[in-house]
Design an enzyme around this catalytic site. Structure first.
Site, PDB file in Angstrom:
ATOM      1  N   ASP A  35      -1.277   2.745  15.469  1.00 24.08           N
ATOM      2  CA  ASP A  35      -1.213   4.045  14.806  1.00 24.08           C
ATOM      3  C   ASP A  35       0.215   4.573  14.912  1.00 24.08           C
ATOM      4  O   ASP A  35       0.936   4.255  15.870  1.00 24.08           O
ATOM      5  CB  ASP A  35      -2.185   5.029  15.486  1.00 24.08           C
ATOM      6  N   ALA A 120     -10.745   0.312   4.453  1.00 27.50           N
ATOM      7  CA  ALA A 120     -11.622   1.469   4.284  1.00 27.50           C
ATOM      8  C   ALA A 120     -10.840   2.749   4.021  1.00 27.50           C
ATOM      9  O   ALA A 120     -11.414   3.820   3.961  1.00 27.50           O
ATOM     10  CB  ALA A 120     -12.510   1.653   5.510  1.00 27.50           C
ATOM     11  N   PRO A 123      -8.272   6.348  -1.604  1.00 26.51           N
ATOM     12  CA  PRO A 123      -9.422   5.844  -2.368  1.00 26.51           C
ATOM     13  C   PRO A 123      -9.513   4.319  -2.222  1.00 26.51           C
ATOM     14  O   PRO A 123      -8.600   3.596  -2.605  1.00 26.51           O
ATOM     15  CB  PRO A 123      -9.122   6.259  -3.815  1.00 26.51           C
ATOM     16  N   VAL A 124     -10.615   3.856  -1.650  1.00 27.96           N
ATOM     17  CA  VAL A 124     -10.675   2.487  -1.139  1.00 27.96           C
ATOM     18  C   VAL A 124     -10.539   1.419  -2.221  1.00 27.96           C
ATOM     19  O   VAL A 124      -9.900   0.382  -1.993  1.00 27.96           O
ATOM     20  CB  VAL A 124     -11.957   2.272  -0.300  1.00 27.96           C
ATOM     21  N   SER A 145     -14.447  -1.672   1.636  1.00 24.70           N
ATOM     22  CA  SER A 145     -15.767  -1.190   2.069  1.00 24.70           C
ATOM     23  C   SER A 145     -16.667  -0.905   0.868  1.00 24.70           C
ATOM     24  O   SER A 145     -17.889  -0.836   1.002  1.00 24.70           O
ATOM     25  CB  SER A 145     -15.642   0.061   2.942  1.00 24.70           C
ATOM     26  N   ARG A 153     -26.554   5.550   1.683  1.00 21.34           N
ATOM     27  CA  ARG A 153     -27.022   6.920   1.430  1.00 21.34           C
ATOM     28  C   ARG A 153     -28.162   6.922   0.414  1.00 21.34           C
ATOM     29  O   ARG A 153     -29.154   7.643   0.575  1.00 21.34           O
ATOM     30  CB  ARG A 153     -25.851   7.770   0.924  1.00 21.34           C
ATOM     31  N   HIS A 177     -16.195   3.728  -5.107  1.00 21.76           N
ATOM     32  CA  HIS A 177     -16.668   4.491  -3.950  1.00 21.76           C
ATOM     33  C   HIS A 177     -16.285   5.938  -4.237  1.00 21.76           C
ATOM     34  O   HIS A 177     -15.231   6.419  -3.846  1.00 21.76           O
ATOM     35  CB  HIS A 177     -15.996   4.002  -2.672  1.00 21.76           C
TER      36      HIS A 177
END
EC number: 1.1.1.27
Length: 316
Positions: A35, A120, A123-124, A145, A153, A177
């Site tokens: 990171d 992931a 915007p993937v 992803s 969901r 996604h």
């Protein structure tokens, strides 16, 4: 058997939710956290390491690292990027996060990495495509992803309506996604029984399916409005994808795979049914969509292609 090594790029809420899920499942033995904020990464590593004595499958190490650690990794998971703001779509984030993804991709390529990458960052669909084009890695070794979380969901909402377990529901969203994803009800079933039969029996209506679709697609906005971010669900999903890779499961999942004529489209990564194993995604399962489903998928791919072009311009 050699230790499985997983590198995480981005130690925010999504990334650490993934690692937390992974260590509880015993997916890898070595975890490296990267990171820009080294102190945060170090804190996350120390915090996660505290639970090792209580895990059913303990890991060998979890530590902060650099991109040189990617060289011999089995899997890299990328969640880095700025978060989605309230009222903002994933597409709105494209320019900022495309630049971040380009810098990450170049560092990973420089390391000599030859494993599987799971993306992931949002915007993937766009950022997975950017990563592929910047690195030049084999398209099969890169997995987005996709609509795996969106489909989870959808399954949960159908299950709640029919009072069954979510695992008993097979139902998916394809495409972006995000807002333009489209439901594929023609393949949906509950306990192997087609969803169309439930509709015919009056156990669920077309209007209820439309409402479920809307709620599944917009679930992220609801969660972000209430607690500013979504991370537990996607963390569990990412662990599932990585497990399918390292355990060579040949598992069918709704991931971001590269379209090369599949479903009539090419040149982008987006959410489609694909088989996941230790080579990444081996192949896309091409369903015969209804005219309505194909039109929805076409519209989603068209929008993604336009936004990919904006991302390409942003990183020139």
């Amino acid at each position: 058997m050699k230790n499985r090594k997983v590198v995480l790029v981005g130690t925010g809420a999504v990334g650490t939710s993934f690692v937390y899920s992974a260590i509880n499942q015993g997916i890898a033995q070595e975890y490296v956290l990267i990171d820009v904020n080294v102190d945060v990464a170090e804190g996350q590593a120390l915090d996660l390491a505290d639970g090792n004595a209580f895990l059913p499958h303990s890991f060998a190490s979890i530590r902060v690292g650099t991109y040189s650690d990617c060289h011999d990794a089995d899997v890299i998971v990328i969640t880095a990027g700025r978060p989605q703001k309230p009222g903002e779509t994933r597409i709105d984030m494209v320019a900022d996060n495309a630049k971040i993804m380009k810098s990450i991709a170049l560092e990973i390529k420089k390391s000599g990495f030859s494993g599987i990458t799971v993306v992931a960052a949002n915007p993937v669909d766009i950022l997975t495509t950017v990563y592929y084009e910047v690195t030049g890695f084999d398209k099969h070794s890169i997995i987005g992803s996709g609509t795996s979380l969106d489909s989870a969901r959808l399954r949960r909402l159908v299950a709640e309506k029919l009072n069954v377990g979510a695992k008993e529901v097979s139902a998916v969203l394809m495409g972006e996604h995000g807002d333009s994803s489209t439901p594929i009800w023609s393949t949906a079933s509950v306990m192997g029984k087609p969803i169309a039969q439930y509709v015919a029996e009056g156990k669920i209506t077309e209007a209820q399916l439309d409402e479920i679709t809307h709620d599944a697609i917009h679930m992220a906005y609801k969660i972000i409005e209430k607690k500013r971010a979504t991370f537990y669900g996607i963390g569990i999903v990412l662990a599932d994808i990585v497990r399918a890779v390292v355990c060579d499961e040949n598992k069918a999942m709704m991931v971001g795979a590269y379209l090369d004529g599949d479903f009539g489209h090419k040149g982008i990564y987006t959410g489609v049914p694909a088989i996941i194993n230790n080579n990444g995604w081996s192949h896309i399962i091409n369903w015969n969509l209804t005219a309505k489903e194909q039109a929805g998928f076409d519209a989603s791919c068209q929008q993604l292609t336009e936004v990919v072009n904006h991302a390409r311009a942003a990183i020139k």
